[in-house]
Scaffold this motif. Structure first.
Motif, PDB file in Angstrom:
ATOM      1  N   VAL A 139     112.489 -16.591  56.186  1.00  0.00           N
ATOM      2  CA  VAL A 139     113.612 -15.777  56.669  1.00  0.00           C
ATOM      3  C   VAL A 139     113.384 -15.328  58.117  1.00  0.00           C
ATOM      4  O   VAL A 139     113.990 -14.363  58.579  1.00  0.00           O
ATOM      5  CB  VAL A 139     113.837 -14.546  55.761  1.00  0.00           C
ATOM      6  CG1 VAL A 139     114.294 -14.980  54.375  1.00  0.00           C
ATOM      7  CG2 VAL A 139     112.578 -13.681  55.670  1.00  0.00           C
ATOM      8  N   SER A 140     112.535 -16.042  58.839  1.00  0.00           N
ATOM      9  CA  SER A 140     112.165 -15.634  60.197  1.00  0.00           C
ATOM     10  C   SER A 140     113.374 -15.467  61.109  1.00  0.00           C
ATOM     11  O   SER A 140     113.400 -14.567  61.962  1.00  0.00           O
ATOM     12  CB  SER A 140     111.192 -16.651  60.801  1.00  0.00           C
ATOM     13  OG  SER A 140     110.036 -16.780  60.013  1.00  0.00           O
ATOM     14  N   ASN A 141     114.374 -16.303  60.939  1.00  0.00           N
ATOM     15  CA  ASN A 141     115.555 -16.224  61.805  1.00  0.00           C
ATOM     16  C   ASN A 141     116.445 -15.029  61.495  1.00  0.00           C
ATOM     17  O   ASN A 141     117.358 -14.712  62.252  1.00  0.00           O
ATOM     18  CB  ASN A 141     116.382 -17.510  61.679  1.00  0.00           C
ATOM     19  CG  ASN A 141     115.683 -18.710  62.286  1.00  0.00           C
ATOM     20  OD1 ASN A 141     114.851 -18.557  63.192  1.00  0.00           O
ATOM     21  ND2 ASN A 141     115.983 -19.895  61.799  1.00  0.00           N
ATOM     22  N   GLU A 142     116.166 -14.343  60.381  1.00  0.00           N
ATOM     23  CA  GLU A 142     116.991 -13.196  59.999  1.00  0.00           C
ATOM     24  C   GLU A 142     116.482 -11.885  60.589  1.00  0.00           C
ATOM     25  O   GLU A 142     117.118 -10.843  60.428  1.00  0.00           O
ATOM     26  CB  GLU A 142     117.042 -13.079  58.469  1.00  0.00           C
ATOM     27  CG  GLU A 142     117.708 -14.270  57.793  1.00  0.00           C
ATOM     28  CD  GLU A 142     117.683 -14.180  56.281  1.00  0.00           C
ATOM     29  OE1 GLU A 142     117.523 -13.045  55.762  1.00  0.00           O
ATOM     30  OE2 GLU A 142     117.818 -15.225  55.622  1.00  0.00           O
ATOM     31  N   TYR A 143     115.338 -11.930  61.256  1.00  0.00           N
ATOM     32  CA  TYR A 143     114.733 -10.711  61.780  1.00  0.00           C
ATOM     33  C   TYR A 143     114.411 -10.819  63.261  1.00  0.00           C
ATOM     34  O   TYR A 143     113.961 -11.866  63.744  1.00  0.00           O
ATOM     35  CB  TYR A 143     113.409 -10.408  61.063  1.00  0.00           C
ATOM     36  CG  TYR A 143     113.542  -9.964  59.634  1.00  0.00           C
ATOM     37  CD1 TYR A 143     113.801  -8.629  59.308  1.00  0.00           C
ATOM     38  CD2 TYR A 143     113.383 -10.882  58.587  1.00  0.00           C
ATOM     39  CE1 TYR A 143     113.900  -8.225  57.986  1.00  0.00           C
ATOM     40  CE2 TYR A 143     113.480 -10.478  57.261  1.00  0.00           C
ATOM     41  CZ  TYR A 143     113.742  -9.150  56.971  1.00  0.00           C
ATOM     42  OH  TYR A 143     113.830  -8.746  55.665  1.00  0.00           O
ATOM     43  N   ALA A 144     114.633  -9.708  63.972  1.00  0.00           N
ATOM     44  CA  ALA A 144     113.968  -9.456  65.245  1.00  0.00           C
ATOM     45  C   ALA A 144     112.982  -8.331  64.968  1.00  0.00           C
ATOM     46  O   ALA A 144     113.185  -7.534  64.036  1.00  0.00           O
ATOM     47  CB  ALA A 144     114.963  -9.047  66.317  1.00  0.00           C
ATOM     48  N   LEU A 145     111.911  -8.277  65.737  1.00  0.00           N
ATOM     49  CA  LEU A 145     110.866  -7.291  65.464  1.00  0.00           C
ATOM     50  C   LEU A 145     110.421  -6.620  66.759  1.00  0.00           C
ATOM     51  O   LEU A 145     109.992  -7.285  67.704  1.00  0.00           O
ATOM     52  CB  LEU A 145     109.676  -7.976  64.780  1.00  0.00           C
ATOM     53  CG  LEU A 145     108.447  -7.128  64.464  1.00  0.00           C
ATOM     54  CD1 LEU A 145     108.812  -5.906  63.635  1.00  0.00           C
ATOM     55  CD2 LEU A 145     107.393  -7.975  63.739  1.00  0.00           C
ATOM     56  N   LEU A 146     110.574  -5.289  66.789  1.00  0.00           N
ATOM     57  CA  LEU A 146     110.129  -4.489  67.924  1.00  0.00           C
ATOM     58  C   LEU A 146     108.955  -3.631  67.472  1.00  0.00           C
ATOM     59  O   LEU A 146     108.999  -3.029  66.403  1.00  0.00           O
ATOM     60  CB  LEU A 146     111.261  -3.583  68.439  1.00  0.00           C
ATOM     61  CG  LEU A 146     112.595  -4.249  68.757  1.00  0.00           C
ATOM     62  CD1 LEU A 146     113.584  -3.200  69.256  1.00  0.00           C
ATOM     63  CD2 LEU A 146     112.431  -5.361  69.774  1.00  0.00           C
ATOM     64  N   ALA A 147     107.910  -3.565  68.283  1.00  0.00           N
ATOM     65  CA  ALA A 147     106.757  -2.712  67.993  1.00  0.00           C
ATOM     66  C   ALA A 147     106.742  -1.577  69.005  1.00  0.00           C
ATOM     67  O   ALA A 147     106.720  -1.809  70.218  1.00  0.00           O
ATOM     68  CB  ALA A 147     105.462  -3.514  68.075  1.00  0.00           C
ATOM     69  N   PHE A 148     106.789  -0.355  68.500  1.00  0.00           N
ATOM     70  CA  PHE A 148     106.804   0.834  69.359  1.00  0.00           C
ATOM     71  C   PHE A 148     105.527   1.606  69.074  1.00  0.00           C
ATOM     72  O   PHE A 148     105.379   2.235  68.022  1.00  0.00           O
ATOM     73  CB  PHE A 148     108.044   1.672  69.062  1.00  0.00           C
ATOM     74  CG  PHE A 148     108.306   2.760  70.068  1.00  0.00           C
ATOM     75  CD1 PHE A 148     108.040   2.584  71.417  1.00  0.00           C
ATOM     76  CD2 PHE A 148     108.842   3.974  69.662  1.00  0.00           C
ATOM     77  CE1 PHE A 148     108.288   3.585  72.340  1.00  0.00           C
ATOM     78  CE2 PHE A 148     109.095   4.980  70.578  1.00  0.00           C
ATOM     79  CZ  PHE A 148     108.820   4.789  71.921  1.00  0.00           C
ATOM     80  N   GLN A 149     104.590   1.563  70.012  1.00  0.00           N
ATOM     81  CA  GLN A 149     103.223   2.003  69.758  1.00  0.00           C
ATOM     82  C   GLN A 149     102.762   3.066  70.757  1.00  0.00           C
ATOM     83  O   GLN A 149     103.021   2.945  71.950  1.00  0.00           O
ATOM     84  CB  GLN A 149     102.281   0.794  69.854  1.00  0.00           C
ATOM     85  CG  GLN A 149     102.611  -0.325  68.880  1.00  0.00           C
ATOM     86  CD  GLN A 149     102.137  -0.038  67.482  1.00  0.00           C
ATOM     87  OE1 GLN A 149     100.942   0.036  67.225  1.00  0.00           O
ATOM     88  NE2 GLN A 149     103.065   0.114  66.552  1.00  0.00           N
ATOM     89  N   GLY A 150     102.042   4.065  70.234  1.00  0.00           N
ATOM     90  CA  GLY A 150     101.479   5.086  71.098  1.00  0.00           C
ATOM     91  C   GLY A 150     101.660   6.481  70.528  1.00  0.00           C
ATOM     92  O   GLY A 150     102.474   6.699  69.620  1.00  0.00           O
ATOM     93  N   PRO A 151     100.909   7.462  71.054  1.00  0.00           N
ATOM     94  CA  PRO A 151     100.944   8.822  70.492  1.00  0.00           C
ATOM     95  C   PRO A 151     102.296   9.515  70.573  1.00  0.00           C
ATOM     96  O   PRO A 151     102.561  10.439  69.806  1.00  0.00           O
ATOM     97  CB  PRO A 151      99.881   9.569  71.311  1.00  0.00           C
ATOM     98  CG  PRO A 151      99.652   8.747  72.526  1.00  0.00           C
ATOM     99  CD  PRO A 151      99.917   7.335  72.144  1.00  0.00           C
ATOM    100  N   MET A 152     103.179   9.089  71.485  1.00  0.00           N
ATOM    101  CA  MET A 152     104.499   9.701  71.605  1.00  0.00           C
ATOM    102  C   MET A 152     105.589   8.924  70.860  1.00  0.00           C
ATOM    103  O   MET A 152     106.758   9.304  70.890  1.00  0.00           O
ATOM    104  CB  MET A 152     104.887   9.811  73.075  1.00  0.00           C
ATOM    105  CG  MET A 152     104.034  10.784  73.880  1.00  0.00           C
ATOM    106  SD  MET A 152     104.190  12.483  73.267  1.00  0.00           S
ATOM    107  CE  MET A 152     105.912  12.812  73.616  1.00  0.00           C
ATOM    108  N   ALA A 153     105.209   7.841  70.174  1.00  0.00           N
ATOM    109  CA  ALA A 153     106.203   6.965  69.553  1.00  0.00           C
ATOM    110  C   ALA A 153     107.068   7.699  68.534  1.00  0.00           C
ATOM    111  O   ALA A 153     108.294   7.554  68.533  1.00  0.00           O
ATOM    112  CB  ALA A 153     105.511   5.768  68.898  1.00  0.00           C
ATOM    113  N   GLU A 154     106.448   8.494  67.675  1.00  0.00           N
ATOM    114  CA  GLU A 154     107.229   9.178  66.642  1.00  0.00           C
ATOM    115  C   GLU A 154     108.220  10.163  67.251  1.00  0.00           C
ATOM    116  O   GLU A 154     109.395  10.199  66.858  1.00  0.00           O
ATOM    117  CB  GLU A 154     106.309   9.903  65.656  1.00  0.00           C
ATOM    118  CG  GLU A 154     107.080  10.574  64.527  1.00  0.00           C
ATOM    119  CD  GLU A 154     106.189  11.316  63.542  1.00  0.00           C
ATOM    120  OE1 GLU A 154     106.404  12.536  63.353  1.00  0.00           O
ATOM    121  OE2 GLU A 154     105.295  10.679  62.959  1.00  0.00           O
TER     122      GLU A 154
END
Length: 366
Positions: A139-154
């Motif tokens: 199902v790879s074509n059904e998803y885009a994936l963003l990674a939001f990383q770091g102490p201020m991410a939340e």
């Protein structure tokens, strides 16, 4: 670049002048500003990565869990719904086909997130061993994936959602979170050694979410990040990279990943016998950390020596942006290179002095 696969954000890369490279057949940004600037942003506040090239495979059916128990090294019976688990696919000899995350969506539906270059290989391996009432879907074509990383991410991401993100635990996920009106799956996972999230969304929503997240974190100094910073960040935290710390000839035991290999689970998973023997009898190679005392950087493929005897090879190495030291990971003979020992690394026909140091090189303070 025309022949390469592209993520939904490729057009954006072109517009803003990101440095794009061929990464395993994908056109991906190695950097937006500079690798060091992006690296420090993730360690101090947060950075946003496009990792839409990662593969997604759904395994579902009444016997899906039993099937995956036979295929994967970790123990899925310990995994609860809405939790993720780090695990590995191994061959009969204990070599690593891939390392991956498995998400338990329900008792009969699992989402495997695999390395991009291994997606087709993993799918074929799983399909070749298919048994029982199980369906496997790429199902790879059904998803885009963003990674939001770091102490201020939340803090930054929370402004865009009514869901309490603090309730998502480490290695947990929520499959129905609204971010500025878009429904996404958010997991508290990542590949940087920092707290943060991975956001699985519809490809048509990827650019909108990317821009909204960067806009939300503008005052904090949130920046877009490329593959270069992703690699230096994961390396400092000693998170393995397939093809370097892991391969079909490098087992998870050799790579120091015994925690994800459950040889005591009842089902005989593929590679279990070989891996159990490695645990009980020991392995001939081990992964260690090294720091160069003399001037030089230990790059991938450089030979490592001890007392004029070649003992191994560097798998990854760089000048650490956080620690400001020239460090590397090396796969060496197990009876050599204990912590504190001196070693030398061959760099352009010179032998540069170093020492074996503890890993991980970097561990975030909670």
């Amino acid at each position: 670049m025309e022949d390469l696969k592209k993520t939904p954000l490729y057009g954006l890369y072109q517009e803003i002048g990101a440095k794009v490279i061929d990464f395993g057949g994908w056109a991906l940004p190695v950097q937006f500003s500079s690798i060091k600037e992006e690296h420090h942003a993730v360690r101090s506040c947060a950075g946003l990565f496009d990792v839409s090239h990662m593969g997604e495979i759904v395994v579902k059916g009444r016997e899906a869990e039993n099937f995956l128990q036979r295929m994967l090294t970790n123990d899925l019976t310990k995994l609860k719904v809405n939790k993720a688990q780090y695990t590995l696919l191994c061959n009969e000899n204990g070599g690593t086909i891939d390392d991956l995350l498995v998400y338990k969506l329900s008792d009969e539906v699992f989402l495997l997130v695999v390395n991009a270059a291994n997606t087709a290989k993993d799918f074929e391996w799983l399909t070749a061993h298919l048994e029982g009432e199980v369906e496997i879907i790429d199902v790879s074509n059904e998803y885009a994936l963003l990674a939001f990383q770091g102490p201020m991410a939340e803090n930054v991401l929370q402004r865009l959602s009514n869901t309490n993100l603090s309730e998502i635990p480490f290695m947990g996920f929520n499959p129905n979170v609204e971010i500025v009106g878009k429904t996404v799956l958010i997991s508290r996972t990542g590949y940087t050694g920092e707290d943060g999230f991975e956001i699985y969304c519809d490809p048509i929503d990827a650019r909108f979410l990317w821009e909204k997240i960067l806009e939300s974190g503008k005052e904090e100094g949130i920046v877009p990040c490329g593959l270069g910073a992703r690699d230096t960040l994961r390396f400092e935290a000693c998170l393995p990279l397939y093809g370097q710390e892991l391969s079909q000839t490098i087992s998870p035991i050799e790579a120091g990943l015994k925690f994800a290999v459950k040889v005591n689970k009842e089902i005989d998973f593929i590679g279990k016998s070989a891996l159990k023997n490695q645990i009980e009898q020991g392995v001939e190679r081990k992964l260690v950390g090294i720091e160069l005392i003399e001037r030089g950087i230990p790059r991938t493929g450089y030979k490592v020596f001890q007392e004029d005897v070649e003992i191994g090879v560097v798998t990854t190495g760089t000048q650490s942006p956080t620690l400001k030291k020239n460090i590397g990971l090396a796969l060496v003979k197990s009876n050599r290179a204990d912590i504190g020992d001196e070693v030398t690394v061959e760099i352009r026909n010179k032998y540069v002095l170093g020492k074996v140091i503890p890993t991980p090189f970097y561990k975030r303070q909670k």
